[in-house]
Scaffold this motif. Structure first.
Motif, short mmCIF file in Angstrom:
data_model
loop_
_atom_site.label_atom_id
_atom_site.label_comp_id
_atom_site.label_asym_id
_atom_site.label_seq_id
_atom_site.Cartn_x
_atom_site.Cartn_y
_atom_site.Cartn_z
N HIS A 13 41.71 38.59 7.01
CA HIS A 13 41.43 40.00 6.78
C HIS A 13 40.18 40.39 7.57
O HIS A 13 39.33 39.55 7.86
N PRO A 14 40.04 41.65 7.95
CA PRO A 14 38.85 42.07 8.70
C PRO A 14 37.59 42.00 7.84
O PRO A 14 37.65 42.18 6.61
N ILE A 15 36.47 41.75 8.48
CA ILE A 15 35.18 41.69 7.79
C ILE A 15 34.18 42.53 8.57
O ILE A 15 34.13 42.48 9.81
N THR A 16 33.40 43.29 7.85
CA THR A 16 32.34 44.10 8.45
C THR A 16 31.00 43.41 8.21
O THR A 16 30.69 43.00 7.09
N TYR A 17 30.21 43.31 9.28
CA TYR A 17 28.93 42.58 9.22
C TYR A 17 27.78 43.49 9.60
O TYR A 17 27.91 44.37 10.45
N TYR A 18 26.61 43.23 8.97
CA TYR A 18 25.35 43.69 9.50
C TYR A 18 24.92 42.67 10.56
O TYR A 18 25.00 41.46 10.32
N VAL A 19 24.42 43.14 11.68
CA VAL A 19 23.85 42.25 12.71
C VAL A 19 22.40 42.68 12.91
O VAL A 19 22.13 43.85 13.20
N TYR A 20 21.47 41.74 12.76
CA TYR A 20 20.05 42.11 12.80
C TYR A 20 19.20 40.91 13.20
O TYR A 20 19.64 39.75 13.12
N GLY A 21 17.99 41.19 13.62
CA GLY A 21 17.02 40.14 13.93
C GLY A 21 16.18 39.82 12.71
O GLY A 21 15.91 40.68 11.87
N ALA A 22 15.74 38.56 12.61
CA ALA A 22 14.95 38.12 11.46
C ALA A 22 13.80 37.24 11.93
O ALA A 22 13.94 36.45 12.87
N ASP A 23 12.66 37.38 11.28
CA ASP A 23 11.51 36.53 11.56
C ASP A 23 11.71 35.15 10.96
O ASP A 23 12.26 35.01 9.86
N GLY A 24 11.24 34.12 11.67
CA GLY A 24 11.27 32.76 11.14
C GLY A 24 9.95 32.40 10.49
O GLY A 24 8.90 32.97 10.80
N TYR A 25 10.00 31.44 9.58
CA TYR A 25 8.78 30.96 8.93
C TYR A 25 9.05 29.58 8.34
O TYR A 25 10.19 29.14 8.23
N ASN A 26 7.96 28.88 7.97
CA ASN A 26 8.07 27.61 7.27
C ASN A 26 7.97 27.86 5.77
O ASN A 26 7.05 28.55 5.31
N THR A 27 8.90 27.31 5.01
CA THR A 27 8.91 27.54 3.57
C THR A 27 7.71 26.86 2.92
O THR A 27 7.30 25.77 3.32
N PRO A 28 7.13 27.49 1.88
CA PRO A 28 5.96 26.89 1.22
C PRO A 28 6.28 25.57 0.54
O PRO A 28 5.43 24.68 0.48
N LYS A 29 7.49 25.41 0.03
CA LYS A 29 7.80 24.24 -0.79
C LYS A 29 7.87 22.96 0.04
O LYS A 29 7.23 21.96 -0.28
N ASP A 30 8.66 22.97 1.11
CA ASP A 30 8.86 21.74 1.87
C ASP A 30 8.64 21.90 3.37
O ASP A 30 8.86 20.98 4.14
N GLY A 31 8.21 23.09 3.79
CA GLY A 31 7.90 23.30 5.20
C GLY A 31 9.10 23.46 6.10
O GLY A 31 8.95 23.51 7.33
N GLN A 32 10.30 23.58 5.55
CA GLN A 32 11.49 23.72 6.38
C GLN A 32 11.59 25.12 6.98
O GLN A 32 11.00 26.08 6.50
N PHE A 33 12.37 25.20 8.06
CA PHE A 33 12.55 26.48 8.75
C PHE A 33 13.43 27.40 7.92
O PHE A 33 14.44 26.97 7.35
N ALA A 34 13.06 28.67 7.86
CA ALA A 34 13.85 29.67 7.14
C ALA A 34 13.69 31.01 7.83
O ALA A 34 12.80 31.20 8.68
N LEU A 35 14.56 31.96 7.47
CA LEU A 35 14.52 33.31 8.03
C LEU A 35 14.29 34.32 6.92
O LEU A 35 14.75 34.15 5.79
N ARG A 36 13.59 35.38 7.27
CA ARG A 36 13.35 36.46 6.32
C ARG A 36 14.66 37.15 5.95
O ARG A 36 15.56 37.28 6.77
N ASP A 37 14.73 37.58 4.69
CA ASP A 37 15.94 38.23 4.20
C ASP A 37 16.15 39.60 4.84
O ASP A 37 15.21 40.24 5.31
#
Length: 330
Positions: A67-91
């Motif tokens: 079935h067709p799907i509609t998406y938002y396409v956007y840029g996001a800032d990266g950061y290191n998570t406070p808990k374990d330092g892993q890479f993540a993106l802003r919501d």
């Protein structure tokens, strides 16, 4: 009521795999192939430009469903998570202040037909005042439909799913590597009674990327004391983004109950050219205070008991002016 702002779950980042797709199982996103290159040849966006320039690229969005799907396409800032330092993106909906705000899409939403892939043209507009060095984030695709609803107190929260491909943009200018180690310390208490039971401690520190390049450091933890080497360990830290910090934490198994020495933490990125390193040092003073307190109290109790015992065995003193009586001779 249903909260209008949906939470983002299941974020998947394309990194280090032969298949460059960031895949949710129902759809994927990946850098669009360059002319003459096979699909999936690029694992992530790696771009370079000078301040004020605009870079052109594309994001391939693939819909695997019927079935067709509609998406938002956007840029996001990266950061290191406070808990374990892993890479993540802003919501989605988070104010983007870094490379995420540089991303421009040909259209904010796109509908991809069933079992079809579509390339969304994107551009990265590097600001004129952009700082030199590495800027890391992602280009994300999020299903506009609410996948599920969770109850949080009196509010129902809609859950949407997002996947993303990493975006690395290097801005021309002076490149400076840098690492800083702070807040090195040991926590934990000596066992009671000392030398009879084991006790574990924890060594913690904060490692900050103080330069403008990505750093992938290793941490060498070394401690020596009056009884020799106490701990000697090397661990790989997560990749640290410029300006970001990660928490270093290592359990110290069977920490000695009594020791005086020095703790060293050397953090080095040998892949950098030249290698980047930083060292922190802290004193280690491990004293079983509770055990010592108990020993002192026991000794004091024994001394008091000894004093009372000696007094009971000693003869009572005579009143002043009286001589001890002598037995008459027969």
């Amino acid at each position: 009521m249903l909260l209008a702002v949906a939470l983002l779950v299941g974020v998947s980042i394309a990194f280090g795999s032969a298949d460059a797709r960031a895949d949710s199982g129902s759809w994927s996103v990946q850098p669009a192939p360059k002319p003459g290159s096979p699909a999936g040849a690029r694992q992530y966006f790696i771009l370079e430009g000078r301040p004020g320039s605009t870079l052109q690229d594309g994001l391939a969005v693939s819909n695997y469903t019927d079935h067709p799907i509609t998406y938002y396409v956007y840029g996001a800032d990266g950061y290191n998570t406070p808990k374990d330092g892993q890479f993540a993106l802003r919501d989605h909906g988070y104010p983007m202040t870094g490379v995420g705000s540089w991303v421009r899409t040909a259209f904010p939403t796109i509908t991809v037909p069933a079992r079809t892939s579509t390339v969304v043209p994107i551009s990265i507009a590097i600001p004129q005042n952009a700082s030199p060095g590495d800027h890391v984030g992602g280009v994300s695709g999020m299903d506009t439909a609410v996948e599920s609803v969770q109850q949080q107190g009196n509010v129902r929260v809609g859950i949407k799913r997002v996947v993303a491909a990493r975006l690395y943009v290097h801005v021309d200018g002076p490149a400076v590597g840098g690492l800083t180690v702070t807040n090195l310390k040991v926590s934990g208490s000596a066992p009671f009674p000392a030398y009879v039971s084991d006790s574990d401690g924890t060594v913690t520190a904060t490692v900050t990327n103080s330069g403008n390049l990505l750093e992938s450091p290793k941490a060498h933890l070394h401690a020596t004391g009056i009884f020799g080497t106490l701990i000697d360990r090397t661990v790989q830290l997560p990749q640290i983004l410029p300006g970001q910090s990660v928490d270093f934490s290592q359990v110290w198994k069977n920490m000695p109950p009594f020791e005086i020495g020095t703790l060293h933490l050397d953090v080095t990125d040998e892949s950098a050219s030249p290698p980047v390193t930083s060292t922190a040092e802290a004193s280690v003073t491990l004293i079983p205070w509770f055990t010592l307190l108990v020993v002192v109290l026991v000794v004091l109790a024994l001394l008091v008991a000894l004093v009372f015992w000696r007094r009971r065995r000693s003869p009572l003193p005579l009143p002043a002016g009286r001589e001890p009586s002598k037995a008459a001779a027969p």
